[in-house]
Design a protein around this motif. Sequence first.
Motif, mmCIF file in Angstrom:
data_model
loop_
_atom_site.group_PDB
_atom_site.id
_atom_site.type_symbol
_atom_site.label_atom_id
_atom_site.label_comp_id
_atom_site.label_asym_id
_atom_site.label_seq_id
_atom_site.Cartn_x
_atom_site.Cartn_y
_atom_site.Cartn_z
ATOM 1 N N PHE A 10 0.853 -1.185 0.000
ATOM 2 C CA PHE A 10 0.000 0.000 0.000
ATOM 3 C C PHE A 10 0.890 1.237 0.000
ATOM 4 O O PHE A 10 1.973 1.218 0.577
ATOM 5 C CB PHE A 10 -0.911 0.042 1.234
ATOM 6 N N VAL A 88 -4.596 0.063 -8.601
ATOM 7 C CA VAL A 88 -3.848 -1.092 -8.119
ATOM 8 C C VAL A 88 -2.898 -1.504 -9.228
ATOM 9 O O VAL A 88 -3.313 -1.675 -10.383
ATOM 10 C CB VAL A 88 -4.772 -2.261 -7.732
ATOM 11 N N ARG A 110 -1.430 -1.259 -3.965
ATOM 12 C CA ARG A 110 -2.570 -0.327 -4.001
ATOM 13 C C ARG A 110 -2.046 1.072 -3.751
ATOM 14 O O ARG A 110 -1.548 1.359 -2.665
ATOM 15 C CB ARG A 110 -3.615 -0.721 -2.967
ATOM 16 N N THR A 112 -2.687 5.213 -3.737
ATOM 17 C CA THR A 112 -3.639 6.323 -3.681
ATOM 18 C C THR A 112 -2.861 7.621 -3.793
ATOM 19 O O THR A 112 -1.881 7.832 -3.062
ATOM 20 C CB THR A 112 -4.426 6.319 -2.357
#
Lengths: 114, 116
Positions: A10, A88, A110, A112
């Motif tokens: 992440f 992703v 992932r 962001t």
Amino acid sequence: NAGVTQTPKFQVLKTGQSMTLQCAQDMNHEYMSWYRQDPGMGLRLIHYSVGAGITDQGEVPNGYNVSRSTTEDFPLRLLSAAPSQTSVYFCASSYEGTAFNEQFFGPGTRLTVL
Amino acid sequence: AQKITQTQPGMFVQEKEAVTLDCTYDTSDQSYGLFWYKQPSSGEMIFLIYQGSYDEQNATEGRYSLNFQKARKSANLVISASQLGDSAMYFCAMREGEDSSYKLIFGSGTRLLVRP
């Protein structure tokens, strides 16, 4: 064999930041690829490599750089992150030489971008 | 034009029944390959089955079979005896040309839910 590994799992970035997504495989595969998967969509090819020192663009290469200095590693660099790059990211590898070349996928990262 | 079309965004199936997931493709290459991948909620991509354009018989792998109709350009996935663990997203993908599996083209996927 660990297969295809990706780090980090992440990541949150701010617009304009840069970062590198790491991908490594221990199967001695010649071919490696990067895909992105946006919500509700299939995977789209960003860049690929058919061997050390050889890379080429896929369907959605803008905003990304790659290099392949070794057979094992294929990092993906985001030069200046944009919210549109929230997605992703999957790295995959496969071997050459036969018509059927299963692509082995990593677990994904992932990302962001705020 | 879309190269891979999956027209079913979501499907339900009763446990132990069979289900067919549709996939149509578009290519001018004589040599191509078709793949199906499963993506459970955990996110990983799991290879299920492959069909080459020159393969005369439909591919089968356990409970998965691929209904390949070349003239119709369709490559539907059939899952027999559905299990709860089959609930996932399913993607159809294609490689065009010989030895180009490093650049697959994916459809948008079908979400399958198996009801107990």
